[in-house]
Write a protein that holds these residues in place. Structure first.
Motif, PDB file in Angstrom:
ATOM      1  N   LEU A 285      50.932  49.405  42.364  1.00  0.00           N
ATOM      2  CA  LEU A 285      50.252  50.554  42.963  1.00  0.00           C
ATOM      3  C   LEU A 285      49.517  50.134  44.239  1.00  0.00           C
ATOM      4  CD1 LEU A 285      49.263  53.492  42.954  1.00  0.00           C
ATOM      5  CD2 LEU A 285      47.357  52.761  41.493  1.00  0.00           C
ATOM      6  N   LEU A 286      48.860  48.986  44.199  1.00  0.00           N
ATOM      7  CA  LEU A 286      48.141  48.500  45.387  1.00  0.00           C
ATOM      8  C   LEU A 286      49.109  48.257  46.544  1.00  0.00           C
ATOM      9  CD1 LEU A 286      45.587  45.998  43.777  1.00  0.00           C
ATOM     10  CD2 LEU A 286      45.196  48.361  44.481  1.00  0.00           C
ATOM     11  N   ILE A 287      50.277  47.707  46.225  1.00  0.00           N
ATOM     12  CA  ILE A 287      51.281  47.464  47.272  1.00  0.00           C
ATOM     13  C   ILE A 287      51.798  48.798  47.816  1.00  0.00           C
ATOM     14  CG2 ILE A 287      53.597  46.558  47.713  1.00  0.00           C
ATOM     15  CD1 ILE A 287      52.925  44.350  45.624  1.00  0.00           C
ATOM     16  N   GLU A 288      52.046  49.719  46.893  1.00  0.00           N
ATOM     17  CA  GLU A 288      52.546  51.045  47.291  1.00  0.00           C
ATOM     18  C   GLU A 288      51.542  51.764  48.195  1.00  0.00           C
ATOM     19  OE1 GLU A 288      53.409  55.269  45.029  1.00  0.00           O
ATOM     20  OE2 GLU A 288      53.902  53.399  43.967  1.00  0.00           O
ATOM     21  N   GLU A 289      50.236  51.538  47.956  1.00  0.00           N
ATOM     22  CA  GLU A 289      49.190  52.207  48.747  1.00  0.00           C
ATOM     23  C   GLU A 289      48.816  51.429  50.006  1.00  0.00           C
ATOM     24  OE1 GLU A 289      48.197  55.184  48.408  1.00  0.00           O
ATOM     25  OE2 GLU A 289      49.356  55.500  46.583  1.00  0.00           O
ATOM     26  N   GLY A 290      49.569  50.358  50.289  1.00  0.00           N
ATOM     27  CA  GLY A 290      49.426  49.684  51.572  1.00  0.00           C
ATOM     28  C   GLY A 290      48.357  48.620  51.653  1.00  0.00           C
ATOM     29  N   ILE A 291      48.187  47.838  50.562  1.00  0.00           N
ATOM     30  CA  ILE A 291      47.138  46.816  50.575  1.00  0.00           C
ATOM     31  C   ILE A 291      47.372  45.773  51.670  1.00  0.00           C
ATOM     32  CG2 ILE A 291      48.249  45.323  48.830  1.00  0.00           C
ATOM     33  CD1 ILE A 291      45.413  44.714  47.806  1.00  0.00           C
ATOM     34  N   GLU A 292      48.642  45.517  52.005  1.00  0.00           N
ATOM     35  CA  GLU A 292      48.938  44.497  53.025  1.00  0.00           C
ATOM     36  C   GLU A 292      48.508  44.947  54.425  1.00  0.00           C
ATOM     37  OE1 GLU A 292      52.335  47.273  53.080  1.00  0.00           O
ATOM     38  OE2 GLU A 292      51.199  46.265  51.477  1.00  0.00           O
ATOM     39  N   PHE A 297      39.062  45.147  51.316  1.00  0.00           N
ATOM     40  CA  PHE A 297      39.326  45.541  49.934  1.00  0.00           C
ATOM     41  C   PHE A 297      38.023  45.366  49.164  1.00  0.00           C
ATOM     42  CE2 PHE A 297      40.432  44.689  45.538  1.00  0.00           C
ATOM     43  CZ  PHE A 297      41.442  45.599  45.265  1.00  0.00           C
ATOM     44  N   ILE A 298      37.555  46.441  48.516  1.00  0.00           N
ATOM     45  CA  ILE A 298      36.283  46.392  47.795  1.00  0.00           C
ATOM     46  C   ILE A 298      36.521  46.786  46.349  1.00  0.00           C
ATOM     47  CG2 ILE A 298      33.892  47.155  47.756  1.00  0.00           C
ATOM     48  CD1 ILE A 298      35.777  48.062  50.815  1.00  0.00           C
ATOM     49  N   ALA A 299      36.253  45.867  45.419  1.00  0.00           N
ATOM     50  CA  ALA A 299      36.475  46.099  43.989  1.00  0.00           C
ATOM     51  C   ALA A 299      35.168  46.549  43.348  1.00  0.00           C
ATOM     52  CB  ALA A 299      36.990  44.831  43.323  1.00  0.00           C
ATOM     53  N   LEU A 300      35.124  47.814  42.886  1.00  0.00           N
ATOM     54  CA  LEU A 300      33.869  48.417  42.415  1.00  0.00           C
ATOM     55  C   LEU A 300      33.994  49.060  41.040  1.00  0.00           C
ATOM     56  CD1 LEU A 300      32.664  50.250  45.686  1.00  0.00           C
ATOM     57  CD2 LEU A 300      31.932  48.018  44.820  1.00  0.00           C
ATOM     58  N   LEU A 312      41.301  38.761  43.690  1.00  0.00           N
ATOM     59  CA  LEU A 312      42.165  37.587  43.890  1.00  0.00           C
ATOM     60  C   LEU A 312      43.538  38.023  44.399  1.00  0.00           C
ATOM     61  CD1 LEU A 312      41.265  35.472  40.735  1.00  0.00           C
ATOM     62  CD2 LEU A 312      40.797  34.872  43.123  1.00  0.00           C
ATOM     63  N   PHE A 313      44.053  39.121  43.853  1.00  0.00           N
ATOM     64  CA  PHE A 313      45.344  39.630  44.324  1.00  0.00           C
ATOM     65  C   PHE A 313      45.240  40.058  45.790  1.00  0.00           C
ATOM     66  CE2 PHE A 313      48.316  43.202  44.950  1.00  0.00           C
ATOM     67  CZ  PHE A 313      49.517  42.513  44.728  1.00  0.00           C
ATOM     68  N   ALA A 314      44.138  40.745  46.142  1.00  0.00           N
ATOM     69  CA  ALA A 314      43.950  41.183  47.526  1.00  0.00           C
ATOM     70  C   ALA A 314      43.885  39.985  48.472  1.00  0.00           C
ATOM     71  CB  ALA A 314      42.676  42.019  47.641  1.00  0.00           C
ATOM     72  N   SER A 315      43.218  38.913  48.046  1.00  0.00           N
ATOM     73  CA  SER A 315      43.143  37.707  48.878  1.00  0.00           C
ATOM     74  C   SER A 315      44.525  37.115  49.118  1.00  0.00           C
ATOM     75  CB  SER A 315      42.243  36.659  48.212  1.00  0.00           C
ATOM     76  OG  SER A 315      40.902  37.084  48.207  1.00  0.00           O
ATOM     77  N   LYS A 316      45.362  37.137  48.094  1.00  0.00           N
ATOM     78  CA  LYS A 316      46.719  36.598  48.233  1.00  0.00           C
ATOM     79  C   LYS A 316      47.591  37.467  49.133  1.00  0.00           C
ATOM     80  CE  LYS A 316      46.887  33.936  43.960  1.00  0.00           C
ATOM     81  NZ  LYS A 316      47.551  33.743  42.646  1.00  0.00           N
ATOM     82  N   GLN A 317      47.184  38.738  49.292  1.00  0.00           N
ATOM     83  CA  GLN A 317      47.910  39.635  50.203  1.00  0.00           C
ATOM     84  C   GLN A 317      47.375  39.525  51.630  1.00  0.00           C
ATOM     85  OE1 GLN A 317      50.611  41.317  48.885  1.00  0.00           O
ATOM     86  NE2 GLN A 317      49.981  40.058  47.136  1.00  0.00           N
ATOM     87  N   SER A 320      41.792  40.570  55.073  1.00  0.00           N
ATOM     88  CA  SER A 320      40.834  39.715  55.794  1.00  0.00           C
ATOM     89  C   SER A 320      39.435  39.751  55.210  1.00  0.00           C
ATOM     90  CB  SER A 320      40.785  40.104  57.275  1.00  0.00           C
ATOM     91  OG  SER A 320      40.324  41.437  57.426  1.00  0.00           O
ATOM     92  N   LYS A 321      39.039  40.854  54.568  1.00  0.00           N
ATOM     93  CA  LYS A 321      37.699  40.936  53.974  1.00  0.00           C
ATOM     94  C   LYS A 321      37.795  41.488  52.567  1.00  0.00           C
ATOM     95  CE  LYS A 321      33.265  40.415  54.179  1.00  0.00           C
ATOM     96  NZ  LYS A 321      32.709  39.046  54.327  1.00  0.00           N
ATOM     97  N   VAL A 322      37.387  40.681  51.591  1.00  0.00           N
ATOM     98  CA  VAL A 322      37.432  41.077  50.185  1.00  0.00           C
ATOM     99  C   VAL A 322      36.016  40.997  49.621  1.00  0.00           C
ATOM    100  CG1 VAL A 322      38.346  40.553  47.898  1.00  0.00           C
ATOM    101  CG2 VAL A 322      39.791  40.236  49.926  1.00  0.00           C
ATOM    102  N   ILE A 323      35.569  42.084  49.004  1.00  0.00           N
ATOM    103  CA  ILE A 323      34.222  42.153  48.431  1.00  0.00           C
ATOM    104  C   ILE A 323      34.343  42.535  46.965  1.00  0.00           C
ATOM    105  CG2 ILE A 323      31.961  43.285  48.537  1.00  0.00           C
ATOM    106  CD1 ILE A 323      32.552  43.854  51.513  1.00  0.00           C
ATOM    107  N   VAL A 324      33.626  41.817  46.104  1.00  0.00           N
ATOM    108  CA  VAL A 324      33.718  42.067  44.667  1.00  0.00           C
ATOM    109  C   VAL A 324      32.325  42.338  44.107  1.00  0.00           C
ATOM    110  CG1 VAL A 324      33.725  39.566  44.244  1.00  0.00           C
ATOM    111  CG2 VAL A 324      34.434  41.118  42.431  1.00  0.00           C
ATOM    112  N   LYS A 325      32.221  43.408  43.297  1.00  0.00           N
ATOM    113  CA  LYS A 325      30.959  43.723  42.626  1.00  0.00           C
ATOM    114  C   LYS A 325      30.965  43.120  41.238  1.00  0.00           C
ATOM    115  CE  LYS A 325      30.122  47.866  40.773  1.00  0.00           C
ATOM    116  NZ  LYS A 325      29.618  47.643  39.389  1.00  0.00           N
ATOM    117  N   ILE A 326      29.857  42.467  40.888  1.00  0.00           N
ATOM    118  CA  ILE A 326      29.731  41.900  39.549  1.00  0.00           C
ATOM    119  C   ILE A 326      28.447  42.398  38.898  1.00  0.00           C
ATOM    120  CG2 ILE A 326      31.044  39.806  40.096  1.00  0.00           C
ATOM    121  CD1 ILE A 326      28.257  38.373  40.119  1.00  0.00           C
TER     122      ILE A 326
END
Length: 453
Positions: A285-292, A297-300, A312-317, A320-326
């Motif tokens: 789904l992420l690939i289909e929605e154009g993650i590349e 990319f912000i995981a919330l 981690l998947f977004a980083s491998k794609q 350039s900027k990946v933000i993760v909420k914990i």
């Protein structure tokens, strides 16, 4: 200072732990007796079992004699009611955690009517933190002082023209008004002097005005392209506040949310954003929605594990900027080791905001008031903004003549509209906002970082 905390959840526990270590008189109220037993075992606190919105329970917790009541349960209504009751019983100050956007839109009205000293919206704070990170994509963290005019940026060194330079060489070569005020190098955290040699893997905390920070990153040729397209996974309150801010900045925003009803709500609330009903943990789904083609990319979502895996998947794609909420502090170190350096936490943001207020109340009789406070590098370093209220032993004295204790630095002085990265000839004046970076705990006044003569 007697502080009553209503709600022994993630935020309440973090606040109780920090404040009890600073020798405040802490009383915890919660209806979960098992949680309270664990808190008593781990901290020097007094606990009262029961509902925070009960007059009888608050009386048992001695709320009538409390200097401050902090209501941080999971329910906004309970928090506001608890604070209203606390003020009626005689508590001097109250803080409520309010998260619902509907309530927050009318917070000025509610704050006045409920006699609240402070209202904290964790999701709105985190959304602001993320927005600053997207405006400064080179940074892994961005904190602000002096009403946003001074920034404290965490910047990791990978390789390039900074590696091998001493700080004095860095300042001389780039001729920009910035100050490296804290460094994390491996397991070591220090407040460096001009002789410190920069190494790959170091994390720098740099203070400057926004304009000078932009100029610095431009000069070191590490400025990433501006963020134009942002993909947000999870459609909760943080996503709503964040998307509103990013759309107002002209960014293209796409939110992926698995709950169909929430998607329909977001479509009405955010007509400028693209809302996708789907499961963001599905890589197809992420690939289909154009993650590349996504700049950020912000995981919330509400699950730390999901956020980590998606990031981690977004980083491998090559996003350039990946933000993760914990939500759990113990996962932050693990995430850092995985190479995800931009981490946000609603719990930490809320605790920092409240701790800053508590420090300000405690030192209200001192010559300087704490205006803003952040904990850096897992709490090993603190950044505090003081407002100088009156003449004292250090005002008007050149900084080179002030004898600072080890592991303390005056990072910035704001005077009117002027932002000063100070040298030895500068001095502190009444009315200044002064940002200090310190490894000394429980700083109450600027006097605390000076060697007494």
């Amino acid at each position: 200072m007697k502080i009553v905390i209503i709600g022994d959840g993630k935020v309440g526990y973090k606040l109780a732990k920090q404040l009890s270590s600073e020798k405040y008189d802490i009383i915890l109220i919660d209806n979960n007796e098992e949680k309270l037993r664990k808190s008593i075992e781990r901290m020097d606190v007094f606990c009262v079992a029961g509902e925070g919105g009960s007059v009888e329970v608050q009386q048992r917790a001695d709320v009538p004699h409390a200097d401050l009541v902090i209501a941080c349960t999971s329910t906004d209504e309970c928090n506001m009611l608890s604070c209203l009751i606390a003020r009626r019983l005689g508590a001097r100050h109250t803080i409520a955690r309010v998260r619902n956007p509907i309530y927050y839109k009318q917070i000025d009205f509610l704050k006045k009517d409920l006699h609240l000293s402070m209202v904290v919206n964790p999701e709105l704070i985190v959304a602001g933190d993320i927005t600053r990170l997207l405006l400064f994509p080179d940074a892994s963290k961005v904190e602000t002082f002096v009403k946003g005019r001074v920034e404290l940026v965490e910047f990791p060194i990978h390789c390039g023209k900074l590696e091998g330079l001493s700080l004095s060489e860095l300042y001389a070569r780039f001729q920009v008004q910035v100050l490296v005020c804290a460094v994390e190098s491996g397991e070591t955290v220090l407040i460096p002097d001009g002789d410190y040699i920069l190494k790959a893997g170091d994390k720098l905390h740099i203070a400057a005005s926004h304009q000078n920070m932009e100029q610095f990153f431009k000069k070191i040729a590490l400025r990433k392209e501006k963020i134009k397209n942002a993909m947000i996974c999870g459609g909760g309150r943080v996503a709503y506040y964040l998307a509103s801010q990013l759309c107002n900045l002209g960014m293209n925003v796409k939110i992926i949310e698995r709950n169909r009803e929430r998607c329909e709500e977001l479509c009405e609330l955010l007509p400028q954003a693209t809302i996708i009903n789907g499961d963001a943990t599905e890589h197809d789904l992420l690939i289909e929605e154009g993650i590349e083609k996504t700049d950020a990319f912000i995981a919330l979502t509400g699950m730390d594990e999901e956020n980590i895996i998606m990031s981690l998947f977004a980083s491998k794609q090559s996003v350039s900027k990946v933000i993760v909420k914990i939500n759990e502090d113990r996962r932050a170190m693990m995430i850092d080791e995985l190479g995800l350096d931009s981490i946000v936490s609603a719990k930490t943001a809320t605790a920092d905001a409240i701790l800053g207020y508590v420090r300000a109340r405690r030192n209200s009789q001192c010559s300087a008031n704490v205006e803003t406070m952040y904990q850096l590098l897992d709490g090993r370093v603190e950044a505090l903004e003081f407002i100088i209220k009156s003449e004292n032993a250090y005002t008007g004295v050149p900084l080179k003549d002030l004898n600072l204790k080890a592991n303390n630095i005056i990072a910035c002085i704001a005077r009117g509209r002027k932002i000063i990265i100070p040298n030895g000839d500068d001095s502190i004046q009444v009315g200044d906002s002064v940002v200090i970076i310190t490894m000394t705990k429980q700083i109450r006044d600027l006097d605390d970082i000076l060697v007494k003569r």
